[in-house]
Scaffold this active site. Structure first.
Site, PDB file in Angstrom:
ATOM      1  N   GLY A   1      10.410   2.289  -1.385  1.00 45.98           N
ATOM      2  CA  GLY A   1      10.441   3.122  -2.581  1.00 45.98           C
ATOM      3  C   GLY A   1      11.592   4.116  -2.564  1.00 45.98           C
TER       4      GLY A   1
ATOM      5  N   GLY B   1       6.560   1.178   5.591  1.00 49.13           N
ATOM      6  CA  GLY B   1       7.432   0.190   4.944  1.00 49.13           C
ATOM      7  C   GLY B   1       7.521   0.401   3.443  1.00 49.13           C
ATOM      8  CB  CYS B   2       4.938   0.879   0.861  1.00 43.12           C
ATOM      9  SG  CYS B   2       4.091  -0.693   1.148  1.00 43.12           S
ATOM     10  CB  THR B   3       7.237   5.525   2.564  1.00 39.07           C
ATOM     11  OG1 THR B   3       5.829   5.773   2.416  1.00 39.07           O
ATOM     12  CG2 THR B   3       8.002   6.818   2.337  1.00 39.07           C
TER      13      THR B   3
ATOM     14  CE  LYS C   1      -3.963   2.130   2.336  1.00 43.33           C
ATOM     15  NZ  LYS C   1      -4.728   2.225   1.072  1.00 43.33           N
TER      16      LYS C   1
END
Length: 325
Positions: free
Chosen positions: A49, A44-46, A39
């Site tokens: 990325g 974590g995804c930030t 998401k």
């Protein structure tokens, strides 16, 4: 159909952050990192990325992130966080399913390295984002370096003569023939023909055609007669009989495959081609005889051949055989 031992990427089309189509074809011809994240805008995804973004130049710009977020959400995520990776929207997780990273309806954070042929060469499932991008980069660089080096099987291949009489399994011979049969040919005519000689009676017949210097071949448990005929291939201008070229190409693939499998495959020109054709009722031209077997029967070699078995490979300077203009 003969398939690679590597899994191929699924054929997909998704929308990117700008709403444009991005398909699996965009991955061909380059090494690409494809990662799935659950998401946008979550911690974590930030971090993941941003880590890939920091290393984007070392990945040659070839990093693609896929999530179930819609195009508007990934566009906002990319802009807000200053990400430089390509982002794709997979709202129903269909592509994630094809990659095998959905469990109980939830996307599993995962990363793949795809090579220029569309093969998945490395995968990480259930990723921990800390240090992950750096780990992927090291594997990415290692893979490219390894792929760009001279093929080990080509480097190892030698015209060895110390062939043992131990039997070679039928399935291994079949693999050699399959490798040869995958060679390119003019108009796909596939003009090569192989006669696999392995019975004692037929091997002895073939032995009678050998030149004196090819005494060592009589120890081979398998010999392959390679032949073709003009009518099987393309006859082109300026006397170009492509059946000969195509058959030679097929033999080259067979030799590389044999080396990979730990087998000697030694083609020779020292035989009586007319006698070979008469004995085995072959029409056309006998290109070569290939002795196939395992290495190690060195004591039966004469002094000259024993020295050659372990000598340095002699090749003319590359500058003598190739010019760049």
């Amino acid at each position: 159909m003969i398939q690679s031992r590597f899994r191929l990427i699924p054929q997909f089309v998704l929308k990117d952050e700008d709403g444009n189509d991005f398909s699996w074809k965009n991955l061909l011809g380059r090494y690409t990192v494809v990662y799935f994240y659950p998401k946008a805008n979550t911690p974590g995804c930030t971090l993941e990325g941003l880590d890939f973004t920091k290393l984007i130049d070392e990945f040659n710009g070839n990093v693609v992130g896929i999530s179930p977020d819609d195009c508007k959400a990934i566009a906002s995520f990319k802009s807000k966080k200053g990400l430089k990776v390509k982002l794709l929207s997979d709202p129903d997780k269909a592509v994630a399913e094809q990659f095998g990273v959905v469990k109980d309806g939830k996307l599993i954070r995962s990363t793949f390295i795809v090579d220029p042929w569309g093969r998945i060469r490395k995968e990480w499932i259930k990723v921990n984002v800390n240090g992950h991008a750096e780990e992927v980069l090291q594997e990415y660089k290692r893979m490219i370096q390894e792929d760009q080096a001279l093929n080990d099987n080509i480097l190892l291949r030698r015209a060895l003569r110390g062939v043992r009489p131990d039997p070679v399994e039928d399935e291994k011979i079949e693999t050699l023939i399959k490798a040869a049969h995958l060679a390119p040919s003019c108009m796909n005519k596939q003009p090569w023909r192989f006669l696999v000689v392995r019975t004692k009676e037929n091997l002895e017949k073939l032995h009678s055609t050998l030149s004196e210097g090819n005494y060592w071949m009589k120890h081979a448990p398998v010999m392959i007669i390679v032949y073709t005929d003009d009518e099987l291939g393309c006859q082109l201008s300026d006397r170009r009989n492509y059946a000969l070229f195509d058959t030679g190409t097929a033999v080259g693939l067979l030799l590389a495959q044999a080396t990979q499998m730990g087998l000697i495959a030694h083609p020779v020109a020292g035989y009586d081609p007319i006698k070979v054709k008469e004995l085995f009722e072959i029409k056309g031209v006998v290109i070569t005889l290939i002795a196939v077997g395992y290495w190690g029967n060195i004591d039966m070699l004469n002094e000259k051949h024993l020295a050659a078995e372990f000598s340095e490979r002699i090749r003319k300077p590359v500058e003598e055989i190739a010019k760049y203009i």
